[in-house]
Design a protein around this motif. Structure first.
Motif, PDB file in Angstrom:
ATOM      1  N   ASN A   7    -133.207 -30.844  -0.707  1.00  0.00           N
ATOM      2  CA  ASN A   7    -132.553 -32.080  -1.242  1.00  0.00           C
ATOM      3  C   ASN A   7    -131.512 -31.892  -2.036  1.00  0.00           C
ATOM      4  O   ASN A   7    -130.965 -32.899  -2.590  1.00  0.00           O
ATOM      5  N   GLY A   8    -130.699 -30.779  -2.492  1.00  0.00           N
ATOM      6  CA  GLY A   8    -129.676 -30.773  -3.180  1.00  0.00           C
ATOM      7  C   GLY A   8    -128.351 -31.003  -2.463  1.00  0.00           C
ATOM      8  O   GLY A   8    -128.541 -30.850  -1.322  1.00  0.00           O
ATOM      9  N   THR A   9    -127.225 -31.154  -2.880  1.00  0.00           N
ATOM     10  CA  THR A   9    -126.120 -31.405  -2.419  1.00  0.00           C
ATOM     11  C   THR A   9    -125.237 -29.870  -2.500  1.00  0.00           C
ATOM     12  O   THR A   9    -125.030 -29.346  -3.485  1.00  0.00           O
ATOM     13  N   LYS A  46    -133.201 -32.623  -5.640  1.00  0.00           N
ATOM     14  CA  LYS A  46    -132.435 -33.980  -5.752  1.00  0.00           C
ATOM     15  C   LYS A  46    -131.657 -34.373  -6.719  1.00  0.00           C
ATOM     16  O   LYS A  46    -131.847 -34.290  -7.789  1.00  0.00           O
ATOM     17  N   GLY A  47    -130.562 -34.976  -6.346  1.00  0.00           N
ATOM     18  CA  GLY A  47    -129.684 -35.505  -7.506  1.00  0.00           C
ATOM     19  C   GLY A  47    -128.675 -34.238  -8.100  1.00  0.00           C
ATOM     20  O   GLY A  47    -127.958 -34.532  -8.963  1.00  0.00           O
ATOM     21  N   LYS A  48    -128.939 -33.167  -7.645  1.00  0.00           N
ATOM     22  CA  LYS A  48    -128.244 -32.169  -8.118  1.00  0.00           C
ATOM     23  C   LYS A  48    -127.344 -31.361  -7.279  1.00  0.00           C
ATOM     24  O   LYS A  48    -127.659 -31.549  -6.201  1.00  0.00           O
ATOM     25  N   ASN A 352    -116.231 -32.544 -12.922  1.00  0.00           N
ATOM     26  CA  ASN A 352    -117.145 -33.908 -13.194  1.00  0.00           C
ATOM     27  C   ASN A 352    -116.378 -34.854 -13.729  1.00  0.00           C
ATOM     28  O   ASN A 352    -116.776 -36.195 -13.553  1.00  0.00           O
ATOM     29  N   ASP A 393    -126.932 -29.906 -12.720  1.00  0.00           N
ATOM     30  CA  ASP A 393    -127.087 -31.243 -13.180  1.00  0.00           C
ATOM     31  C   ASP A 393    -125.789 -31.914 -13.630  1.00  0.00           C
ATOM     32  O   ASP A 393    -125.379 -31.806 -14.700  1.00  0.00           O
ATOM     33  N   ASN A 395    -125.469 -34.733 -14.655  1.00  0.00           N
ATOM     34  CA  ASN A 395    -125.867 -35.897 -15.657  1.00  0.00           C
ATOM     35  C   ASN A 395    -126.287 -35.308 -16.938  1.00  0.00           C
ATOM     36  O   ASN A 395    -126.506 -36.047 -17.817  1.00  0.00           O
TER      37      ASN A 395
END
Ligand code: URP
Ligand code: ZN
Ligand code: ZN
Length: 455
Positions: A7-9, A46-48, A352, A393, A395
């Motif tokens: 699920n990661g990018t 996910k989201g990472k 980022n 991450d 964030n």
């Protein structure tokens, strides 16, 4: 499967896309979706961002230099590397008069083997041709996996400098052997002239380290190295470039089709020569020194246009008490700063905040060094490559302090720097070596990377 990161990018130099990665026996064996999870360790990213491990193509671990030895051993330096998302380091063993290349590298490999926490390779610094015997060893060195040789155009008194004739002989022989020549470019005679005058005038603070090796000192030697590369048609890799004039000359030569690669370091992108006016200016003493704002702007511009090929660290830390030797005389400050743990987080944080793309960071810090230096198993998230993977991450905010670093040094020039986004996991060949602030790898796990030359 041993490991599935799902699920990661995934970030490559050219695209970012969501997919799962399957790892078996330390290699990436599939990228896609719907893999069987039976028996595998499954990590939800996910989201990472999922990035190839960084390659720091420029470190000096346990390096005898400046009257001491750099503060990070192979263990401490590679432990810090792992915690900063660096999965391969390139160290610089120093060939000395009378020693052979393989003898020099083997001695360092023997030190590194039981300590390395991430994979490692060597460039070999050549300081003496031993009457020509060294040149005859280049082919064997390439077969041994050392496909790059370094020349210092500086550090004359330290016995590390080579003259122009030696440089040209090395560049020609390296080309013939399918290797590349790395060059540290500064003009030693101008530095000595400036130092003599400053010491005579009682000008001894760290600021005079900068003024003894300002922009023109680096530019002259950069241009000389570029001139020889062009004249003899040999490949050249300029290490730790920090000045605008030399940078522009190197870029012009690249645009003319010469095989020239340009490396710079995070310290030149973050700090200017103004740091040498600080009370703790000696802690920032490295060579070449940080330059003025114009040079820093030129470096960032060249990163954006694609003219700079790699970002590496020149990691060469010294303890505070050693830096203090030069409190009242800048010539006594051991040259070098820490950086291996900060390279990827710093560049990714810049991405980022919109300064460049994540794809470009991957290219600069992983794919390009792998390609330039013949690390065919490294440098991208692709089926068949080593599973050197960083989960990032975007964030997670992080403030650098010596207390949350994993080296052996007691201070860092990066103290207090706040980063937006931070690596949360690092895998070397599918093994988790860093997890959320903690090093969990094993000294000795890191392997020597036998590189492939261009012929
Ligand atoms: O100041 C530095 N850069 N120390 C390490 C040796 C070198 O010049 O790369
Ligand atoms: Zn250097
Ligand atoms: Zn260096």
């Amino acid at each position: 499967m041993d490991l599935i990161i799902k699920n990661g990018t995934i970030v490559t130099p050219s695209e970012s896309y969501v997919a799962d990665i399957a790892v078996k026996n330390g290699e990436i064996v599939a990228i896609g979706t719907g893999f069987s999870e039976e028996g595998a360790q499954v990590v939800d990213a996910k989201g990472k961002l999922v990035l190839p491990g960084a390659i720091d193509a420029h470190t000096h671990l346990a390096m005898p230099f400046g009257g001491t030895v750099s503060a990070d051993s192979y263990l401490a330096g590679t432990r810090a590397a792992a915690c900063g998302g660096v999965t391969t380091v390139f160290d610089y063993p120093m060939q000395r008069k009378g020693s052979g290349i393989i003898e020099t590298v083997q001695a360092r490999k023997d030190m590194c083997d039981p300590e390395a926490c991430v994979d490692y390779a060597f460039h070999c610094c050549i300081t003496d041709l031993n009457g020509g015997a060294i040149l005859e060893e280049f082919k064997a060195a390439v077969d041994y996996g050392v496909t790059s040789f370094k020349c210092f155009l500086v550090y004359k008194k330290e016995g590390m400098m080579v003259d122009d004739a030696t440089l040209v002989k090395i560049m020609l022989k390296a080309k013939e052997a399918g290797a590349i020549t790395n060059v540290h470019a500064e003009n030693p005679d101008l530095i000595d002239l400036n130092i003599q005058q400053f010491i005579k005038d009682g000008k001894t603070s760290a600021w005079y380290h900068y003024l003894s090796r300002p922009e023109y000192v680096e530019a002259e030697a950069d241009k000389r190295a570029v001139h020889w590369a062009k004249s003899i048609g040999a490949p050249l890799y300029l290490v730790h470039m920090a000045d605008k004039e030399g940078l522009e000359a190197a870029i012009a030569a690249k645009m003319d089709g010469n095989e020239i690669y340009i490396e710079t370091c995070p310290q030149y992108l973050e700090f200017t020569c103004d740091v040498y006016k600080r009370e703790d200016g000696r802690n920032f003493v490295c060579s070449p020194p940080m330059k003025g704002q114009e040079s820093q702007d030129a470096l960032w511009k060249a990163i954006k246009t694609g003219a700079i090929d790699t970002i590496a660290t020149d990691h060469c830390p010294f303890q505070s008490y050693e830096k203090d030797w030069g409190k009242d005389d800048f010539t006594k400050i051991p040259n070098g700063c820490a950086g291996v743990e900060n390279l990827y987080p710093y560049m990714l944080s810049a991405a980022n905040s919109g300064k460049l793309s994540f794809n470009r960071v991957v290219e600069l810090c992983s794919s390009n060094p792998a390609k330039i230096f013949g690390c065919i198993q490294k440098g991208s998230i692709t089926v068949g490559k080593d599973a050197d993977i960083v989960i990032y991450d975007p964030n997670k905010d992080f403030t650098i302090s010596v207390d949350n670093m994993h080296s052996d040094y007691d201070h860092t020039i990066w103290e207090g720097k706040t980063l937006h986004g931070y690596p949360v996991q690092t895998y070397v060949r599918g093994n988790l070596v860093y997890n959320n602030g903690d090093f969990i790898g094993k000294p000795g796990f890191g392997q020597y990377i036998k590189r492939v030359g261009s012929k």
